[in-house]
Write an enzyme that holds these catalytic residues in place. Structure first.
Site, PDB file in Angstrom:
ATOM      1  CG  ASN A  94       6.744  57.912  20.000  1.00 33.54           C
ATOM      2  OD1 ASN A  94       6.171  58.682  20.778  1.00 33.54           O
ATOM      3  ND2 ASN A  94       6.496  56.613  19.975  1.00 33.54           N
ATOM      4  CD1 TRP A  95      10.709  63.159  21.806  1.00 33.11           C
ATOM      5  CD2 TRP A  95       9.600  64.901  22.662  1.00 33.11           C
ATOM      6  NE1 TRP A  95      11.295  64.310  21.331  1.00 33.11           N
ATOM      7  CE2 TRP A  95      10.632  65.394  21.833  1.00 33.11           C
ATOM      8  CE3 TRP A  95       8.777  65.823  23.313  1.00 33.11           C
ATOM      9  CZ2 TRP A  95      10.859  66.761  21.644  1.00 33.11           C
ATOM     10  CZ3 TRP A  95       8.994  67.180  23.123  1.00 33.11           C
ATOM     11  CH2 TRP A  95      10.025  67.639  22.291  1.00 33.11           C
ATOM     12  CE  LYS A  96       8.986  54.793  22.559  1.00 32.85           C
ATOM     13  NZ  LYS A  96       9.019  53.352  22.431  1.00 32.85           N
TER      14      LYS A  96
ATOM     15  CG  HIS B 145       3.688  53.307  18.916  1.00 37.68           C
ATOM     16  ND1 HIS B 145       4.076  52.490  19.942  1.00 37.68           N
ATOM     17  CD2 HIS B 145       4.824  53.847  18.407  1.00 37.68           C
ATOM     18  CE1 HIS B 145       5.400  52.533  20.051  1.00 37.68           C
ATOM     19  NE2 HIS B 145       5.877  53.361  19.131  1.00 37.68           N
TER      20      HIS B 145
ATOM     21  CD  GLU C 265       5.813  51.936  23.261  1.00 41.01           C
ATOM     22  OE1 GLU C 265       5.495  53.132  23.384  1.00 41.01           O
ATOM     23  OE2 GLU C 265       6.987  51.575  23.030  1.00 41.01           O
TER      24      GLU C 265
ATOM     25  CD  GLU D 226       7.681  52.228  15.161  1.00 40.10           C
ATOM     26  OE1 GLU D 226       8.667  52.945  15.303  1.00 40.10           O
ATOM     27  OE2 GLU D 226       6.725  52.207  15.941  1.00 40.10           O
TER      28      GLU D 226
ATOM     29  N   GLY E 242      12.443  49.718  21.584  1.00 37.25           N
ATOM     30  CA  GLY E 242      12.911  49.934  22.958  1.00 37.25           C
ATOM     31  C   GLY E 242      13.791  48.819  23.493  1.00 37.25           C
TER      32      GLY E 242
ATOM     33  CB  SER F 118      16.687  49.844  18.658  1.00 35.75           C
ATOM     34  OG  SER F 118      15.894  49.333  19.720  1.00 35.75           O
TER      35      SER F 118
ATOM     36  N   GLY G 268      12.240  56.381  18.854  1.00 40.55           N
ATOM     37  CA  GLY G 268      11.681  56.530  20.191  1.00 40.55           C
ATOM     38  C   GLY G 268      12.735  57.003  21.172  1.00 40.55           C
ATOM     39  N   GLY G 269      13.295  56.062  21.935  1.00 40.83           N
ATOM     40  CA  GLY G 269      14.236  56.392  23.015  1.00 40.83           C
ATOM     41  C   GLY G 269      15.336  57.369  22.616  1.00 40.83           C
TER      42      GLY G 269
HETATM   43  C1  PEP Z   1       9.002  53.914  18.797  1.00 45.25           C
HETATM   44  O1  PEP Z   1       8.562  54.206  19.886  1.00 45.25           O
HETATM   45  O2  PEP Z   1       8.298  54.088  17.772  1.00 45.25           O
HETATM   46  C2  PEP Z   1      10.343  53.356  18.682  1.00 45.25           C
HETATM   47  C3  PEP Z   1      10.779  52.968  17.512  1.00 45.25           C
HETATM   48  O3  PEP Z   1      11.068  53.273  19.844  1.00 45.25           O
HETATM   49  P1  PEP Z   1      12.651  52.973  19.975  1.00 45.25           P
HETATM   50  O4  PEP Z   1      13.360  53.850  18.980  1.00 45.25           O
HETATM   51  O5  PEP Z   1      12.969  53.348  21.400  1.00 45.25           O
HETATM   52  O6  PEP Z   1      12.862  51.540  19.689  1.00 45.25           O
END
Ligand code: PEP
Length: 250
Positions: free
Chosen positions: A8-10, A93, A95, A165, A171, A211, A232-233
């Site tokens: 997930n590039w956000k 999600h 966010e 999640e 994040g 993470s 994500g990140g």
């Molecule tokens: C996400 O955005 O779904 C996520 C899990 O982010 P991160 O890996 O950065 O915690």
């Protein structure tokens, strides 16, 4: 069950940057046994979809509108996502829920919209740190799951993927332990079994997100109720994300 590793590039990477990413990333995962999915931002979907054409990597969108068309300025419909080559779409999600205030009811309507268009929704659920500290994790997951899946038609239900999640791990650099992730995934499967039967529950693909890094992907994905990761990140670096895919697939 084949593992799914999703990035997930956000709100990152322009279309040029996204295409350059795919050129570096795709050859590195060409032989991976996992299903790999990239979730770019809307403006990059078409370019990334074209760049992925000769690969086995799937395309997904980060969100969709619950309505099929009309006066919804700024929104993107399921049909538009399909036209860009999307197979998957993230729904609910954390966010979207916590920054944009999306309710369980809106999440449910988005799942229905995704299902009507033939998309496979990746439904994200998870507890906040306060809820975990109060011992409410399983109750929160059950409530989110039940609200989202209520009344969903069988064809869509069969395509739903769940991403567990924990909000406190997204994040933050903090990852759930393998025991915490497995316990949550087992609860999700059990709730699904009670609500929708054994067939749907046993075939349900459950991902962990929060993470995930190359160092912890292998142990998290070795848990019996987990079949992949939503990253994500760490998915923004093509080499690092390829390392996660290879660790997860192993
Ligand atoms: C996400 O955005 O779904 C996520 C899990 O982010 P991160 O890996 O950065 O915690």
């Amino acid at each position: 069950m084949q593992a799914m590793i999703a990035g997930n590039w956000k709100m990152n990477l322009t279309p040029d940057e996204a295409e350059a990413y795919v050129r570096r990333f795709a050859p590195r995962v060409a032989k991976a046994s996992a299903e790999v999915v990239l979730f770019p931002a809307f403006p990059s979907l078409d370019r990334v979809g074209r760049a992925l054409a000769d690969t086995a990597i799937s395309l997904g969108a980060q969100d969709l509108c619950s309505e099929p068309r009309g006066a919804f300025t700024g929104a993107v419909s399921a049909e538009m996502l399909v036209a860009c080559g999307c197979r998957y779409v993230l729904v609910g999600h954390s966010e979207r829920r916590h920054v944009f205030g999306e309710s369980d009811e809106l999440v449910r309507r988005k799942l229905e919209a995704a299902g009507r268009a033939g998309l496979s929704p990746v439904l994200c659920i998870g507890e906040t740190l306060e809820q975990r500290r109060r011992g409410e994790t399983v109750a929160v997951l059950n409530a989110q799951l039940q609200a989202a899946l209520a009344g969903l038609d069988l064809a869509t239900l069969r395509r739903v993927v769940i991403a567990y999640e924990p909000v406190w791990a997204i994040g933050t650099g903090e990852t759930a332990t393998q025991e915490q992730a497995q316990e949550a995934a087992a609860a999700v499967r059990e709730t699904t079994r009670r609500a929708h039967g054994d067939g749907i529950a046993s075939a349900l693909r459950i991902l962990y997100g929060g993470s995930v890094k190359p160092e912890n992907a292998g142990v998290l994905l070795a848990q019996p109720d987990l079949h992949g990761a939503l990253v994500g990140g760490a998915s923004l670096d093509p080499e690092g994300f390829a390392a996660i895919v290879l660790a997860g697939a192993a």
